[in-house]
Design an enzyme around this catalytic site. Sequence first.
Site, PDB file in Angstrom:
ATOM      1  N   HIS A 352       0.846  -1.213   0.000  1.00  0.00           N
ATOM      2  CA  HIS A 352       0.000   0.000   0.000  1.00  0.00           C
ATOM      3  C   HIS A 352       0.878   1.259   0.000  1.00  0.00           C
ATOM      4  CE1 HIS A 352      -3.592   2.364   1.613  1.00  0.00           C
ATOM      5  NE2 HIS A 352      -2.589   3.169   1.927  1.00  0.00           N
ATOM      6  N   GLU A 353       1.845   1.297   0.913  1.00  0.00           N
ATOM      7  CA  GLU A 353       2.677   2.500   1.014  1.00  0.00           C
ATOM      8  C   GLU A 353       3.549   2.671  -0.237  1.00  0.00           C
ATOM      9  OE1 GLU A 353       1.621   4.307   3.174  1.00  0.00           O
ATOM     10  OE2 GLU A 353       0.814   2.972   4.692  1.00  0.00           O
ATOM     11  N   HIS A 356       1.562   4.118  -3.036  1.00  0.00           N
ATOM     12  CA  HIS A 356       1.431   5.574  -2.855  1.00  0.00           C
ATOM     13  C   HIS A 356       2.591   6.350  -3.487  1.00  0.00           C
ATOM     14  CE1 HIS A 356      -1.995   6.536  -0.443  1.00  0.00           C
ATOM     15  NE2 HIS A 356      -1.667   5.798   0.589  1.00  0.00           N
ATOM     16  N   GLU A 375      -5.874   7.214  -1.576  1.00  0.00           N
ATOM     17  CA  GLU A 375      -6.059   6.079  -0.669  1.00  0.00           C
ATOM     18  C   GLU A 375      -6.754   4.884  -1.323  1.00  0.00           C
ATOM     19  OE1 GLU A 375      -4.400   5.753   1.748  1.00  0.00           O
ATOM     20  OE2 GLU A 375      -3.853   7.768   2.349  1.00  0.00           O
TER      21      GLU A 375
HETATM   22 ZN    ZN Z   1      -2.552   5.179   2.358  1.00  0.00          ZN
END
Ligand code: ZN
Length: 969
Positions: A352-353, A356, A375
């Site tokens: 997830h990070e 990003h 997000e």
């Molecule tokens: Zn996030």
Amino acid sequence: MLMVLFGICLLLTDGNARLGSKCPSELRRRTSVLATRSSPTTSDTGNKLPGHIKPIYYDIILKPYIYNGQPSTFTFDGYVKIKLRCMETSMNITLHVNNLMISRKTMQITESNNGTAPTIMDVVYDTKRQLMIIKLDDAVYKGFDYFFSVRYSAKLSNNLFGFYYSKYEYGNETRYMASTQLEPAFARSVFPCFDEPEYKAHFNMTVIRSTNVTALSNMPIELQMDVGDNLVSDFFESTPIMSPHLLAVVVGEKEGIEAVTPDNVTFSAWITRGSVDKAKFALIAGMAISNYFGRYFGFKYPLPKQDIIAVPDFDAQGMENWGLIICSEDMLINHSIASSEMQQHVAILISHELAHQWFGNLVTMNWWTDLWLSEGFAEFLGWIGTSYLFPEWKMFDQFVLDIVHSAFEMDGLTTSHPVNVPVSNVDQISDIFDDISYKKAASIIRMVNFFLGENIFRRGLQRYLKGHAFGTATHDDLWLALNEEANLEGKNINVKEIMDTWTLQMNYPVVKIKRQDTSGFVISQRRFLKDPCVRDSRKYSSDFKYRWEIPFTFTTKEELYFNQDHSDIIWVTKKIRNKLFRIKAVYAQKSNTTSCNWILGNIQQYGFYRVNYDTENWKCLLLQLETNHTVIPAVHRAQIIDDSWSLASADMLDLNIALISIHYIIREMEYIPYKVAQKQFDFVDNILYNTAIITAWQDYIVSQIKSSFNVLTKDNSGSSHVRNHCLRAAVVQLFRIIMPGFGKSTIKEKNIDRLLRSSIVSTACKYGLQECILTSKYLFKMWMKDPENYRIDPDLKSTIYCTAVKHGKMKEYKFAFNQYKSSKSESEKNLLLNAMACTKSQWLLGRYLSAALDNRHIRKSDTLKVFMHIASISANRNLVWEFITKNWDQIFKNYNGSPMLAKTISTVTNGMKTIRELDDVEDFLFSHPDLGNTETVFHQATEKIQFNIRWIHYHYETLEKYLKVLKFL
Ligand SMILES: [Zn+2]
């Protein structure tokens, strides 16, 4: 078994058109009262910067003082010099500032080419809007560049936001470090700045630190300089152009490992103390996923390095600062001894990070109203990256469970919000870091992926990233990029028209399929609301009158066609209002050739909608589950359970259908449907708490899972199950599972099977299966005897710890507390925090709550976890509610702005189900005009409590009858 099913079927009503009953009158009154407190709909961006000045780059110097061992005196000094471009001639310069002591006399404005610059006449602070307005004697002129510089200082607190300190133990010593958390709007409390995502700039960071510690920031160190007094200046390379909330600094001790990727990116994983073994999983998984994303996006990771560092006190689980991901310590795990759940959790978080770094960092939402662009994509791509690395984990079956079904829960409320949501002030921004911005957004992104097809979707994302790299974008930019790629493929589709119905209005539809006659089915759509009695406060309106563009798919019993793609979609459009239409007769004819045929809609749950059927079809689906459930894939068995329970709650279906949908669970051996059934077990268990039929319900659950428990805890010969209540025999059997190597078993289980076993064992112990309780107590006792060497299966630790404390005495509780204090492992600490919450002693729980708040033995970042652990047990909910309301001022002061606080309120109020509890929450809501970022969650709480009250009022008799038919009453 079939006889039982048919016996229950007699309870079914004919037809399932609106089953609705009267809503309890007390609740009708309340809905209208509540509407008066809702915040007004706003597209107010009045708190935004005026936009006449833009930053080009920042030179920042930060000097933290964290070395004297006295945290009350910790501060930092700062200096900032910003190159500004004047976009509109103006008599003032306005920046964000919060809680900084600005040195007025050091403030300077110069013209960049040594031309004339205006003089500062006055500096006005608007503390509410966190602005510093510098009034000038002459204008700054359009097209000219200026420098603004100032010195300042600030307190370094441990509030987990801005620039803050963390405390940790190293041997017998207490040590400190400083780190940042600037999202969403805390850059302004570290340096005066233009603290909105659209104001991208280069950042040249310098950190002055003690020679005993090191510093990290987004970029590598370019130059180090000894500045005397045991201090060193680290000058970091200039960042690419980026938003201020993505800047990061960490100053402290660290140990770590690093490697270089094939793309020549230096990848490192760091922890502040302990074993660097814990950093390996993050490093290896992170490198592989980052490399994969570079290829997936067709855009190489643009920074020269990527650090992942765990800090002791951290409010979220991870923060995607560009080039310096910060996470909480429990996210760095020793892969070989971590539970399956934790391994997955950490892989998803890292993925997830890393996602990003492109979605959110390289291209950033223009304003927080499109937070979901950052997000939602990171959430979806987090699962894509994990799935790539661990295909055997069946991540996208779990996606349906963890993401789609969770999003359905929140988005079935009238107090939900659109994915694209107007926000203006800091509290409103913090408020939307919720399941809608993450999970609903990820679910609808997966839906776009499905209806466009993988290739168009991926090329569309690449086009979007290339087109807006190092800039900002809105949702319309994304739709355009996807549409252009679709058009290039000759696909005639209007992505914006479809997706506006999913992002600009809240909630989602239920599609009803009704067998019309022998030639076909008819389909219709309507808005799904979890509780039909709650009145919509109309905080958000809908331009589409709550109708959607739905990519509908289905299969039948004859077809069993579960591997569908975009060419199988039938569009149910928003324009078809109150009008039913026919689908291809060929499917219908097929479906009616033999008896008890069924149709099943929303293949793989790619679409963000529920499906309802006529009663005959439901009966056929239930019969299929009872006779041979494996004909229907696991993800659809989960769907049938989740849809039927939600539809029954919404008065769109007879509850008996929902109850029968979990009756076959006795034979279910797959994790996904089992987990959905467990959610319903727990929901009803909470609803029935303190009623006359709770024991019967618990006995029913035990009967439902006992055989699975036995199968999953069988010995390695595969023939002898744990069937008796003999402690010794049970211990031996479970031992072989719990301690790999004990006995002869060498079979390596799949992660998903380990998750199933962990869930079944947890249910068995929770609902009182004696074998489970006795074995847990025994194993805990063995651990107490030899805490250093005795090993418990990581997948079962949570249940064993909790069960032993729940059924134990003071000594088990004390042991858990001492282990919490001494453990070096953050994930172990979390398990122990949870275990202590399981004690039945109200006195101990009271003490535990106080200890969580005073932070002498329990860390500040663990306080809210303790509240949530305790409140998740029905019997303790009121205790926690009273404690939180009594200590609200302190809790609010410490945690306002934290998404964890909103989550805590949600957990504490979730199971409330009495008028008195509703009164309490409403009184609290009305007597606290400023609830910060928990305002929405309190409104949602009142809606959920009303739902629970109505549910028990309406469904109690049905449950009682059901339990009687099954002879549990
Ligand atoms: Zn996030």
